[in-house]
Design an enzyme around this catalytic site. Structure first.
Site, mmCIF file in Angstrom:
data_model
loop_
_atom_site.group_PDB
_atom_site.id
_atom_site.type_symbol
_atom_site.label_atom_id
_atom_site.label_comp_id
_atom_site.label_asym_id
_atom_site.label_seq_id
_atom_site.Cartn_x
_atom_site.Cartn_y
_atom_site.Cartn_z
ATOM 1 N N ASP A 1 20.162 9.122 10.633
ATOM 2 C CA ASP A 1 19.414 7.633 10.292
ATOM 3 C C ASP A 1 20.526 6.715 9.948
ATOM 4 O O ASP A 1 21.222 7.087 8.704
ATOM 5 C CB ASP A 1 18.371 8.091 9.099
ATOM 6 C CG ASP A 1 17.899 6.503 8.609
ATOM 7 O OD1 ASP A 1 18.228 5.587 8.874
ATOM 8 O OD2 ASP A 1 16.968 6.473 7.543
ATOM 9 N N ASP B 1 8.856 1.845 3.209
ATOM 10 C CA ASP B 1 10.141 2.224 3.327
ATOM 11 C C ASP B 1 10.849 0.842 2.798
ATOM 12 O O ASP B 1 10.981 -0.231 3.358
ATOM 13 C CB ASP B 1 10.428 2.273 5.139
ATOM 14 C CG ASP B 1 11.739 2.035 5.458
ATOM 15 O OD1 ASP B 1 12.697 2.012 4.408
ATOM 16 O OD2 ASP B 1 12.090 2.156 6.572
HETATM 17 N N1 ATP Z 1 19.937 -3.490 18.813
HETATM 18 C C1 ATP Z 1 20.654 -3.366 17.653
HETATM 19 N N2 ATP Z 1 22.225 -2.736 18.130
HETATM 20 C C2 ATP Z 1 22.727 -2.857 16.886
HETATM 21 N N3 ATP Z 1 22.394 -2.690 15.524
HETATM 22 C C3 ATP Z 1 21.261 -3.357 15.342
HETATM 23 C C4 ATP Z 1 20.170 -3.446 16.535
HETATM 24 N N4 ATP Z 1 19.085 -3.841 15.809
HETATM 25 C C5 ATP Z 1 19.066 -3.733 14.688
HETATM 26 N N5 ATP Z 1 20.538 -3.205 14.267
HETATM 27 C C6 ATP Z 1 21.188 -3.355 12.844
HETATM 28 O O1 ATP Z 1 20.339 -2.404 12.280
HETATM 29 C C7 ATP Z 1 20.356 -2.537 10.580
HETATM 30 C C8 ATP Z 1 19.287 -2.741 10.026
HETATM 31 O O2 ATP Z 1 18.793 -1.318 10.337
HETATM 32 P P1 ATP Z 1 17.114 -0.855 9.569
HETATM 33 O O3 ATP Z 1 16.161 -1.787 9.421
HETATM 34 O O4 ATP Z 1 16.844 0.417 9.858
HETATM 35 O O5 ATP Z 1 17.871 -0.691 8.368
HETATM 36 P P2 ATP Z 1 17.344 -0.540 6.672
HETATM 37 O O6 ATP Z 1 16.091 0.511 6.714
HETATM 38 O O7 ATP Z 1 17.172 -1.791 6.312
HETATM 39 O O8 ATP Z 1 18.555 0.096 5.882
HETATM 40 P P3 ATP Z 1 18.627 1.488 5.155
HETATM 41 O O9 ATP Z 1 17.732 2.468 5.781
HETATM 42 O O10 ATP Z 1 20.176 1.786 5.177
HETATM 43 O O11 ATP Z 1 18.426 1.360 3.752
HETATM 44 C C9 ATP Z 1 21.190 -3.648 10.778
HETATM 45 O O12 ATP Z 1 22.448 -3.950 10.159
HETATM 46 C C10 ATP Z 1 21.170 -4.459 12.216
HETATM 47 O O13 ATP Z 1 22.230 -5.350 12.214
HETATM 48 MG MG MG Z 2 16.213 2.626 6.794
#
Ligand code: ATP
Ligand code: MG
Length: 511
Positions: A201, A10
């Site tokens: 998502d 991912d």
């Molecule tokens: N407890 C929380 N409350 C609110 N936001 C959160 C929390 N934990 C993480 N995030 C936010 O979630 C986001 C990251 O999510 P995730 O790791 O799912 O994204 P990603 O998979 O890297 O991105 P994408 O799928 O969009 O390419 C960040 O913006 C982070 O600040």
């Molecule tokens: Mg993601």
């Protein structure tokens, strides 16, 4: 592909995660996440070069980004596969501290880091390489193949970019699959389900929603939608703008031109946002953020409440729900027919996101999958199903997120595949020459849902050459549009009377 590990990756905007299937346990494939140093299962998707010229990736890059904002690249996924002049590139330039510029031929975006220029594929490749190295070390075998996920709403070009990134490091991306579809696999494989699920998502950079019908091992995407410019980063930006406005109102000083101050604010904004998912208010203090013209140090001393954060970001959540409503209509299902609403992506931990979804669907979202890990787990399961020596058979029936078509003489889009068309998919069009002894046929292909072709993203200008000479209208050209299971378009043309395939060249002409 037997006896070979194919990992699932991912590749997230903010965090990346990898997993693999280690074998069977009680008759079901057993998935393991690949741990990084320190035991975390996710690694920040950040790339940096420090002042000694060392490349840093993941946590090491994140740790130093406050001090080295200009040479620390984050959010690269938002720029991958974009033309240099797209609006999104302009928007990104305003919020990131690193340099973003057009490539020499103006077709691509380049990132400036420590006096080097890298393409987005090169940045993605370095992050993929890190994940691959960690996996190889952990598994003690070389890893050369992976299933990599992308947002459902990624276009053909963005998908192609991810494959190219893999090529740069000798990592064969055996299959690209959509992130929400992968999350559905993590939820449904081996469970004998007969359910219709919504995967919502909301990650760091992108929002995706897919409505998927699961019938045992068949995962059929009914409809999909999203916004590749809507995610946690935008929640952070809403807070950052608020802090900048407040600070300027109080002191008259604009911090937005100070990269180090901006990086400190950004960092605290994200941490505060995350804090506010667990409590009602949080302090927002940064000492010595800048100095007055007289040399007096100034601090940021503020407080954020959950309510304030919600009011600053409610329009972002509205935008997601509008897309949910539209995608639901396109699926032909009503909210009552949805069995489960699955939350994926870190930003879905924000309580109001869950509240609004509960109101929308009339039931609370399911906790059936882990929001950070489901996508990598699904990718690993799918990777395992592609091996020769596997017993796992899953069938993915996915769709394209936006229409694909060609530009007509009047500039309008002639849609060849409508949005939500099932993939793989092939269509043929037959044209004839319009002037005598025409040797070439040129076609501009676009992806997007706008009626005017050039408002969509150009996938390429296809030139079919070597047409048989003859009077106008006498020579036919049969063109095949082929969208593969990954949502990537291939085109071919032939002369149906001779059966001869024409030469095809592709270039991108949109600026
Ligand atoms: N407890 C929380 N409350 C609110 N936001 C959160 C929390 N934990 C993480 N995030 C936010 O979630 C986001 C990251 O999510 P995730 O790791 O799912 O994204 P990603 O998979 O890297 O991105 P994408 O799928 O969009 O390419 C960040 O913006 C982070 O600040
Ligand atoms: Mg993601």
């Amino acid at each position: 592909m037997s006896n070979e590990v194919i990992i699932g990756i991912d590749l997230g905007t903010t965090n990346s995660c990898a997993a693999y299937v280690e074998g069977y346990k009680d008759g079901a494939p057993s998935v393991k996440l690949i741990p990084y140093k320190g035991g975390d299962y996710t690694v920040p998707s950040i790339y940096a070069i420090d002042d000694k010229g060392n490349e840093l990736i993941g946590y090491e890059a994140k740790r130093q980004w406050q001090l080295n904002p200009k040479n620390t690249i984050y959010g690269a996924k938002r720029l991958v596969g974009r033309t240099a002049t797209s609006d999104i590139v302009e928007t990104m330039k305003k919020v990131v501290q690193y340099g973003v510029k057009p490539s020499g031929d103006n077709k691509e975006v380049m990132i400036e880091v420590a006096k080097k220029e890298l393409t987005l594929q090169e940045v993605s490749a370095r992050i993929l390489n890190k994940i691959r190295d960690v996996a190889s070390n952990y598994l003690r075998v070389p890893v050369n193949k992976a299933v990599v996920t992308v947002p459902a709403y990624f276009s053909d070009r963005q998908r192609q970019s991810v494959k190219d990134a893999g090529k740069l490091i000798g990592l064969e991306v055996v299959r690209i699959i959509n992130e929400p579809t992968a999350a559905a696999l993590a939820y449904g494989v081996g469970k004998n389900l007969n359910e219709k699920v919504v995967i919502y998502d909301l990650g760091g950079g992108t929002f995706d929603i897919s409505i998927i019908e699961i019938r045992n091992q068949v995962f059929e995407v009914k409809s999909t939608g999203g916004d590749i410019f809507l995610g946690g980063i935008d929640f952070d930006n809403a807070m950052i703008h608020y802090v900048l406005r407040e600070f300027q109102a109080k002191t008259g000083i604009d911090l937005s031109t100070d990269p180090v101050a901006m990086q400190r604010i950004k960092d605290l904004a994200e941490r505060t946002k995350i804090d506010l998912s667990a409590r009602e208010e949080a302090p927002f203090n940064i000492p010595f953020i800048t100095m007055t013209p007289q040399g007096q140090p100034l601090n940021i001393e503020m407080k954020f409440t959950r309510k304030l954060l919600e009011s600053l970001t409610s329009d972002l959540i509205d935008r997601t729900l509008k897309i949910v409503a539209k995608v639901l209509v396109e699926s032909g299902l009503s909210t009552k027919e949805i069995d489960e609403v699955m939350l994926v992506g870190g930003q879905t931990r924000m309580p109001i996101v869950q509240d609004r979804l509960t109101k929308f669907f009339g039931k609370a979202p399911s906790k059936g999958v882990h929001p950070d890990e489901a996508v990598a787990i699904g990718a690993a399961l799918y990777a395992f199903s592609l091996k020769d020596d596997t017993n796992l058979k899953v069938q993915l029936l996915d769709v394209i997120p936006m229409a694909i078509g060609l530009e007509k003489a009047d500039g309008q889009m002639h849609v060849v595949f409508g949005r939500n068309s099932p993939i793989p998919n092939a269509k043929q069009l037959t044209g004839t020459t319009s002037v005598a002894n025409q040797t070439e046929l040129i076609m501009r292909i676009y992806q997007g849902d706008h009626e005017a072709a050039n408002m969509n993203e150009q996938l390429g200008e296809f030139t079919f050459g070597g047409i048989r000479p003859g009077p106008a209208g006498s020579v036919k050209v049969e063109i095949t549009f082929d969208v593969n299971v990954e949502g990537i378009l291939k085109m071919e043309a032939r002369d149906p009377d001779t059966g001869k395939t024409l030469n095809t060249t592709v270039r991108v002409t949109q600026s």
